[in-house]
Motif scaffolding. Structure first.
Motif, mmCIF file in Angstrom:
data_model
loop_
_atom_site.group_PDB
_atom_site.id
_atom_site.type_symbol
_atom_site.label_atom_id
_atom_site.label_comp_id
_atom_site.label_asym_id
_atom_site.label_seq_id
_atom_site.Cartn_x
_atom_site.Cartn_y
_atom_site.Cartn_z
ATOM 1 N N CYS A 123 1.146 -6.359 6.893
ATOM 2 C CA CYS A 123 0.605 -5.790 5.369
ATOM 3 C C CYS A 123 -0.193 -4.721 4.941
ATOM 4 N N ASP A 147 -4.214 -4.304 -2.753
ATOM 5 C CA ASP A 147 -2.835 -4.742 -3.945
ATOM 6 C C ASP A 147 -1.708 -5.030 -2.612
ATOM 7 N N PHE A 148 -1.099 -6.121 -2.985
ATOM 8 C CA PHE A 148 0.727 -6.403 -2.346
ATOM 9 C C PHE A 148 1.215 -5.723 -2.992
ATOM 10 N N SER A 150 4.396 -1.585 -0.116
ATOM 11 C CA SER A 150 4.013 -1.483 1.054
ATOM 12 C C SER A 150 3.910 -0.753 1.384
ATOM 13 N N CYS A 206 -0.149 -2.441 1.859
ATOM 14 C CA CYS A 206 -0.637 -2.674 0.748
ATOM 15 C C CYS A 206 -1.472 -1.639 0.027
#
Length: 411
Positions: A250, A305-306, A309, A311
């Motif tokens: 991530c 904040d996912f 990508s 994040c």
């Protein structure tokens, strides 16, 4: 009767410590009715010290001087070599090293849940394995995670986190990992849920070293403590129990300021993750030197904040009056704003495997840190790290723990 309960409710709001609330119940038969008629704030966290001694956090950013022994089930009280390796909503994860046992204990009650043994033999008739490539990894050719179900394993003395409380109606998941900092191939992530007879094991290069774990929105997030490399493990329930279906990188060190960018020459980082108000936060301590590692020069907190990508990250400067409690065995946010006597926007750091001398409170609003006294009693830093019993935070329920609470004071 209702007027009496209202008055008692007001009184109990000024008794945030669990021991004070329990004392009030011992002299007031209406105490249990208050919890049913009013929504009281949760009691302040307890610090679980070696040998199952507990200190209460006070509203003055310190710990009570008197430490208390809480009655435990026979499985805990009769054993001499037990260690607390995790906690979740009033439950403690406990390891009996000599007997290869790991179990969950509900504090203040006799309830015990047995977990699989820390070692298992290979059974070819039931064992399955697969290789999962790491999505967005640095080198997708070489970076993989191997997942093994019902196979042979030897799990070192672990740290344990839970997806939810055992008191909830959801089917919880237990994740365990080694608490050692040595880079050796036998370090694993182990998964278990009720109904499984053994741990399911993940191993791979990215899982080596000291890690922090957190369940967030149905996924297990694994963070490298020495640098903010974060991986998301997607979990599914198969016919043999919980399985890992996908692994994604991530974020990496490239998303965050390096110590050199902050003017820290030869510095290092210690990272943790914690769930707060529906967000996953990253907490970073910046050290001036790697050895010794007890000189913290900076603390930074980022919201993740996912939806993007890799994040997106945003630095935050307050917690809306809440507090964060950090330890080796998991981190937790706490609604301190519900207590009039407790200061908010603080982060409590206690000694852990990365920095056994760190013990301070960091004020996010003013960017200042203050000493936080934590006496570890029998903890001896001359011993190997895998046998040191570090403290951890326990967040008990007010309604479920005061009914049978009988604290014995010592020290």
């Amino acid at each position: 009767m209702n007027e009496i309960l209202d008055i008692l409710g007001v009184v109990l709001r000024f008794l945030p410590r669990l021991v004070d609330s329990a004392s009030a119940q011992s002299v007031c038969r209406h105490r249990c009715a208050i919890g049913r008629s009013q929504v009281l704030p949760p009691p302040l966290p307890l610090l679980a010290l070696p040998k199952f001694r507990f200190s209460s956090l006070s509203g003055r950013r310190g710990l009570t001087s008197a430490r208390r022994i809480i009655p435990m089930p026979k499985e805990v009280a009769s054993a001499a070599d037990l260690r607390c390796v995790g906690s979740c909503e009033g439950w403690l994860a406990v390891v009996n090293e000599s007997k290869d046992h790991c179990f969950l204990v509900k504090a203040f009650s006799p309830e015990v849940v047995q977990l699989p043994q820390l070692s298992s033999y290979f059974n070819p008739s039931t064992s399955t394995s697969k290789i999962l490539p790491i999505i967005n990894g640095f080198s997708q050719v070489t970076e993989v995670v191997r997942f093994n179900a019902n196979g042979r394993y030897v799990l070192p003395v672990p740290k344990v986190v839970l997806s939810s409380s055992l008191d909830s109606r959801s089917k919880y998941i237990v994740a365990a990992c080694s608490a050692s900092e040595d880079f050796e191939p036998q370090l694993h992530i182990a998964l278990w849920q009720p109904g499984m007879r053994s741990w399911h094991i993940c191993d791979g290069y990215i899982l080596n070293g000291l890690k922090d774990l957190a369940f967030y929105k149905g996924k297990l997030y694994i963070l490298q403590r020495s640098q903010p490399d974060l991986y998301a493990f997607e979990l599914e329930e198969g016919d043999r129990g919980i399985v890992v279906s996908r692994v994604e990188c991530c974020m990496s060190m490239l998303n965050f300021p390096h110590p050199l960018q902050l003017g820290i020459v030869g510095g290092s980082m210690s990272c943790n993750i914690v769930v707060w108000r529906g967000l996953l936060l990253l907490v970073i301590k910046y050290y001036g030197d790697r050895y010794p590692r007890h000189k913290v020069l900076r603390v930074r907190v980022f919201a993740l904040d996912f939806s993007r990508s890799p994040c997106a990250v945003t630095m935050i400067h307050n917690l809306g009056g809440d507090c964060i409690f950090v330890s080796s065995n998991g981190c937790r946010s706490f609604p301190a704003s519900l207590h009039d006597t407790v200061e908010g926007d603080l982060i409590y750091f206690i000694p852990d495997y990365w920095s056994p001398y760190d013990s301070f409170v960091y004020n996010m609003r003013y960017g200042r840190k203050k000493h936080f006294p934590v006496k570890l009693l029998s903890c001896d830093f001359q011993l190997p790290e895998d046998v040191i019993d570090f403290p951890l935070w326990l967040f008990p329920f007010r309604c479920c723990c005061t009914a049978n609470l009988n604290l014995r004071v010592f020290g």
